[in-house]
Design an enzyme around this catalytic site. Structure first.
Site, PDB file in Angstrom:
ATOM      1  N   GLY A   9      38.563   1.816   6.396  1.00  0.00           N
ATOM      2  CA  GLY A   9      38.401   3.263   6.318  1.00  0.00           C
ATOM      3  C   GLY A   9      37.814   3.816   7.596  1.00  0.00           C
ATOM      4  O   GLY A   9      37.328   3.077   8.456  1.00  0.00           O
ATOM      5  N   VAL A  16      35.299   1.390   9.443  1.00  0.00           N
ATOM      6  CA  VAL A  16      34.807   0.284   8.630  1.00  0.00           C
ATOM      7  C   VAL A  16      35.904  -0.762   8.523  1.00  0.00           C
ATOM      8  O   VAL A  16      37.051  -0.445   8.201  1.00  0.00           O
ATOM      9  CB  VAL A  16      34.397   0.755   7.216  1.00  0.00           C
ATOM     10  CG1 VAL A  16      33.930  -0.430   6.366  1.00  0.00           C
ATOM     11  CG2 VAL A  16      33.288   1.802   7.309  1.00  0.00           C
ATOM     12  N   LYS A  33      30.661  -1.699   9.761  1.00  0.00           N
ATOM     13  CA  LYS A  33      30.801  -0.303  10.191  1.00  0.00           C
ATOM     14  C   LYS A  33      30.569  -0.264  11.696  1.00  0.00           C
ATOM     15  O   LYS A  33      29.462  -0.549  12.173  1.00  0.00           O
ATOM     16  CB  LYS A  33      29.788   0.587   9.478  1.00  0.00           C
ATOM     17  CG  LYS A  33      29.926   2.073   9.843  1.00  0.00           C
ATOM     18  CD  LYS A  33      28.704   2.901   9.444  1.00  0.00           C
ATOM     19  CE  LYS A  33      28.502   2.975   7.965  1.00  0.00           C
ATOM     20  NZ  LYS A  33      27.396   3.917   7.611  1.00  0.00           N
ATOM     21  N   ASP A 129      20.513  11.559  -0.664  1.00  0.00           N
ATOM     22  CA  ASP A 129      21.929  11.935  -0.759  1.00  0.00           C
ATOM     23  C   ASP A 129      22.616  11.083  -1.827  1.00  0.00           C
ATOM     24  O   ASP A 129      23.677  10.500  -1.591  1.00  0.00           O
ATOM     25  CB  ASP A 129      22.628  11.782   0.592  1.00  0.00           C
ATOM     26  CG  ASP A 129      23.992  12.488   0.630  1.00  0.00           C
ATOM     27  OD1 ASP A 129      24.224  13.375  -0.225  1.00  0.00           O
ATOM     28  OD2 ASP A 129      24.812  12.151   1.502  1.00  0.00           O
TER      29      ASP A 129
END
Length: 271
Positions: A9, A16, A33, A129
């Site tokens: 992704g 990633v 990442k 978050d």
């Protein structure tokens, strides 16, 4: 030495990959990442988050329900974070269809999420978050809380600054006042509501209207949706999505709530 296998992704600042260690005796896969450092200015909030996230992940490595950071590599252009591979998808995929979870299924997920949040809070870290996108699952279906880019240490003083995502952010964050770690409890309560109802408790036509609905914090249980939801589940929701922070449960208290300890196996119906 880490070898990339395939791209999984892309985000704002990096990519990633699925990867594995060429030096390891086994063939376990990891996620890497890779963040392009030149896309982030040295004095930006994003740069501070980039510096802080690896430190926080190292601190939190003892919890099975938190994404584990295995290693960090840095070169002139990239910062590489090697973490657990979570190829079981995320909670957003599971809730985005609007399908409603059974109470036992929702309780299994919430217990793991609150275990992760309670661990963070014991070590003085607020995630800030909590949302379905950041709740991942590994190949065995175990929950892993991820993305600590907005996380902050607390304890000496209260936190401030507007961070979070419209549907899930706590009202005290939007008011611009100081706040404490219970913002994570509010966000987790919103996730529980969505799992049981298939819709968020507060929403509007766009972020501004959603923020206004969050600030009003008028929690409702529409009979058509909540007819089959137990009184215990509704009691927990009221105590998590509670505008009065002093009355909002802590993460540890939630883990001791009867709905959690029974695994969502309740016989009472909505009142």
């Amino acid at each position: 030495m880490t070898i990339y296998a395939e791209e999984l992704g892309r985000g704002r600042f990096g990519v990633v990959y699925r990867c594995y260690s060429a030096a390891a005796a086994d063939s376990d896969s990891f996620a890497c990442k890779s963040i392009y450092k030149h896309s982030i200015s040295s004095d930006s909030t994003d740069r501070r988050c980039l510096d802080t996230e690896p430190k926080i992940l190292h601190l939190l490595s003892g919890c099975a329900n938190i994404l584990r950071l295995h290693d960090v590599y840095e070169d002139d252009d990239y910062l590489h974070l090697v973490t657990d591979l979570c190829d079981g998808g995320d909670l957003f995929d599971r809730v985005s269809s609007g399908a409603r979870f059974s109470e036992p299924d929702a309780a299994v997920i919430l217990k793991q999420l609150m275990t992760a949040i309670a661990f963070c809070h014991r070590l003085g870290v607020a995630h800030r978050d909590i949302k379905p996108d950041n709740v991942l699952f590994d190949s065995q279906g175990r929950l892993k809380l991820a993305d600590f880019g907005s996380a902050e240490f607390f304890g000496v003083s209260e936190m401030n600054g507007v961070v979070g995502t419209p549907y899930y952010v706590a009202p005290e964050v939007l008011r611009g006042s100081n706040y404490n770690e219970k913002v994570d409890v509010w966000s987790a309560g919103v996730i529980l509501y969505i799992m049981l109802a298939g819709v968020p408790p507060f929403f509007g036509d766009g972020p501004a209207e959603t923020f206004e609905a969050v600030l009003r914090a008028n929690l409702r249980f529409p009979p058509k949706i909540f007819r089959s939801v137990s009184a215990e589940a509704k009691d927990l929701l009221r105590k998590m999505i509670c505008r009065d922070v002093s009355r909002r449960l802590s993460a540890e208290q939630i883990l001791r709530h009867p709905w959690i300890t029974s695994g969502g196996q309740t016989s009472s119906m909505a009142d």
